[in-house]
Design an enzyme around this catalytic site. Structure first.
Site, PDB file in Angstrom:
ATOM      1  N   ASP A 103      39.558  42.250  39.498  1.00 30.86           N
ATOM      2  CA  ASP A 103      39.389  41.596  40.807  1.00 30.86           C
ATOM      3  C   ASP A 103      40.239  40.328  40.856  1.00 30.86           C
ATOM      4  O   ASP A 103      40.580  39.755  39.804  1.00 30.86           O
ATOM      5  CB  ASP A 103      37.918  41.210  41.018  1.00 30.86           C
ATOM      6  CG  ASP A 103      37.004  42.429  41.029  1.00 30.86           C
ATOM      7  OD1 ASP A 103      37.498  43.535  41.323  1.00 30.86           O
ATOM      8  OD2 ASP A 103      35.814  42.253  40.727  1.00 30.86           O
ATOM      9  N   ALA A 104      40.512  39.862  42.070  1.00 35.99           N
ATOM     10  CA  ALA A 104      41.344  38.658  42.222  1.00 35.99           C
ATOM     11  C   ALA A 104      40.747  37.471  41.464  1.00 35.99           C
ATOM     12  O   ALA A 104      41.476  36.656  40.882  1.00 35.99           O
ATOM     13  CB  ALA A 104      41.501  38.328  43.695  1.00 35.99           C
TER      14      ALA A 104
END
Ligand code: URA
Length: 228
Positions: A103-104
């Site tokens: 995920d970011a």
């Protein structure tokens, strides 16, 4: 290997551009002007116009990146820069993929390669490659959380429970958890299903490989046997 083909395979440019660079003497391999044919396995350094380029092994190469926060594991990011923007421009031009996604807001080890079958082997469910995460928890936890995660929790929208291969608390807010599958947002969803919440997520290991020895945002070349 033909020098022009070699430069193209390193993502330096088109055939025409590479031919011109060589013709004009602007390419140095291992510090010297290269011959028409080179030993591609003997290339240690590549300079174009006196700038050093990351040399990738051919035909396949493997990189470990220490992924920072706020970069997306995508070639077409929507909110943040692409994780691939952290690699040299010539490598970005090659057909590279990340092995799974982070995920970011997740940090830690991310493998990047142009070897599709290696990528598939590492992500195929049947191979159960372990991935270990350091999870910072919102709410203080005790061993009960680890027991529940190891026994298996039911994720929202799933029919079957999913269990952690390992779950150990080092303090009330820090969990080290190993999973062998790779479902969407798996760690965050497992922690939510167990009644807590992820504040921070860092992947310490992919298989046997860590990137914690690299500064954040840096990468290094690896060999497949370092991973699995
Ligand atoms: N699990 C998650 O929830 N997020 C990640 O980035 C990786 C695993």
């Amino acid at each position: 290997m033909d020098i022009i083909k070699y430069l193209q395979a390193q993502g330096i440019g088109s055939r025409k551009e590479c031919r011109e660079l060589v013709r004009d003497g602007r390419v140095l391999i291992n510090g010297a002007v290269p011959a028409e044919h080179i030993d591609e396995h003997g290339v240690e350094t590549l300079h174009i116009n006196e700038t050093a380029y990351g040399v990738m092994t051919l035909p396949y190469f493997y990189l470990a990146l220490h992924k920072p926060e706020n970069v997306e594991t995508s070639h077409k990011p929507s909110h943040y820069p692409s994780v691939f923007s952290l690699l040299p421009a010539n490598v970005q031009r090659l057909k590279i993929q990340a092995v799974g996604r982070l995920d970011a807001d997740t940090t830690g080890v991310l493998i990047i390669t142009n070897d599709g079958s290696f990528n598939h082997r590492l992500t195929a469910a049947k191979n159960q490659v372990p991935k270990t995460y350091r999870v910072t928890l919102k709410h203080p936890a005790d061993d009960d959380l680890c027991t529940r995660l190891r026994a298996g929790v039911l994720l929202a929208d799933e029919q079957e429970t999913v269990a952690a291969a390992e779950a150990v608390l080092t303090d009330a807010h820090t969990l080290h958890m190993t999973i062998t599958s790779g479902k969407y947002h798996q760690v965050k969803r497992m922690i939510a299903a167990a009644g807590n919440r992820v504040e921070k997520l860092h992947r310490t290991l992919f298989g046997q490989l860590t990137a914690d020895d690299l500064p954040v945002g840096q990468w290094r070349r690896i060999t497949p046997d370092e991973v699995w």
